[in-house]
Design an enzyme around this catalytic site. Structure first.
Site, short mmCIF file in Angstrom:
data_model
loop_
_atom_site.label_atom_id
_atom_site.label_comp_id
_atom_site.label_asym_id
_atom_site.label_seq_id
_atom_site.Cartn_x
_atom_site.Cartn_y
_atom_site.Cartn_z
CD GLU A 95 2.38 -5.12 8.12
OE1 GLU A 95 2.64 -6.32 7.88
OE2 GLU A 95 3.08 -4.17 7.71
CG HIS B 7 -0.18 0.04 2.53
ND1 HIS B 7 0.35 1.19 3.06
CD2 HIS B 7 0.11 -0.95 3.41
CE1 HIS B 7 0.95 0.91 4.21
NE2 HIS B 7 0.82 -0.39 4.44
#
Length: 206
Positions: free
Chosen positions: A88, A10
């Site tokens: 994550e 990202h």
């Protein structure tokens, strides 16, 4: 037709900018992060890629990055699967803390071990090994079958969830993967052989 897998971390998030442990917390992208995501889409467009399906995590910074990329490619409505398996690494008690504050609380050496060891998790969190234990099976069972059907697949996710994938795809040791830095918004293009091994790897840096 080609068996193509594209991985993108990202764009820069608000907490990347503030040097905070993020994990499963959900800050948005910075202005730079939005620009990085759009630029990733533009580079993929210049490379002539179009996607058949996209995967992203349950966290908005990855989802927005994914959407920017698809918008730039003229594919805004592409089927996109969102799953926390691609989230994550969970930093547990470190989540939301400034990295300097964490060092002051637990000591520089301990925080370094949590950040840069393969199998030592922070309190209440995951190690990179733990992250891989959820990411890799999800890839094998859900994402890889699309690639092996000669589809082109986008995965927009996070530094450590993508590290777990890259470690397995590239056959890296824990020591090797821990030294790999993944820049935000930079696409990595894998072409796979029919037996799922890697035929080629290309990093589309600016």
């Amino acid at each position: 037709m080609s068996r193509t897998l594209v991985l993108v971390r990202h764009g820069q998030s608000e907490w990347n900018l503030k040097n905070l442990f993020t994990g499963w917390r959900d800050p948005g992208l910075t202005e730079q992060g939005h620009a990085e995501a759009k630029a990733a889409g533009q580079r993929l467009k210049a490379a002539g890629l179009k996607f058949d399906i996209a995967y992203t995590s349950a966290l908005s910074r990855a989802q927005v990055t994914c959407q920017h990329i698809l918008d730039e490619l003229g594919q805004p409505g592409l089927e996109t699967i969102r799953d926390q398996a691609l989230n994550e690494r969970d930093y547990g008690d470190l989540s939301g803390l400034n990295k300097d504050d964490a060092r002051a609380k637990w000591g520089e050496e301990q925080v370094h071990i949590w950040r840069r060891s393969y199998d030592v998790p922070p309190p209440g969190g995951e190690s990179l090994k733990d992250t891989g234990a959820r990411v890799w099976p999800y890839y094998l069972h859900t994402i890889q079958p699309h690639v092996l059907r000669e589809e082109t697949v986008l995965v927009a996710a996070h530094g450590n969830s993508l590290r777990a994938l890259i470690m397995a795809l590239d056959g890296l040791t824990p020591e090797q993967i821990l030294k790999q830095e993944l820049n935000t918004g930079v696409p990595i293009i894998y072409r796979l052989n029919a037996d799922s091994t890697v035929a080629s790897k290309e990093i589309l840096s600016a």
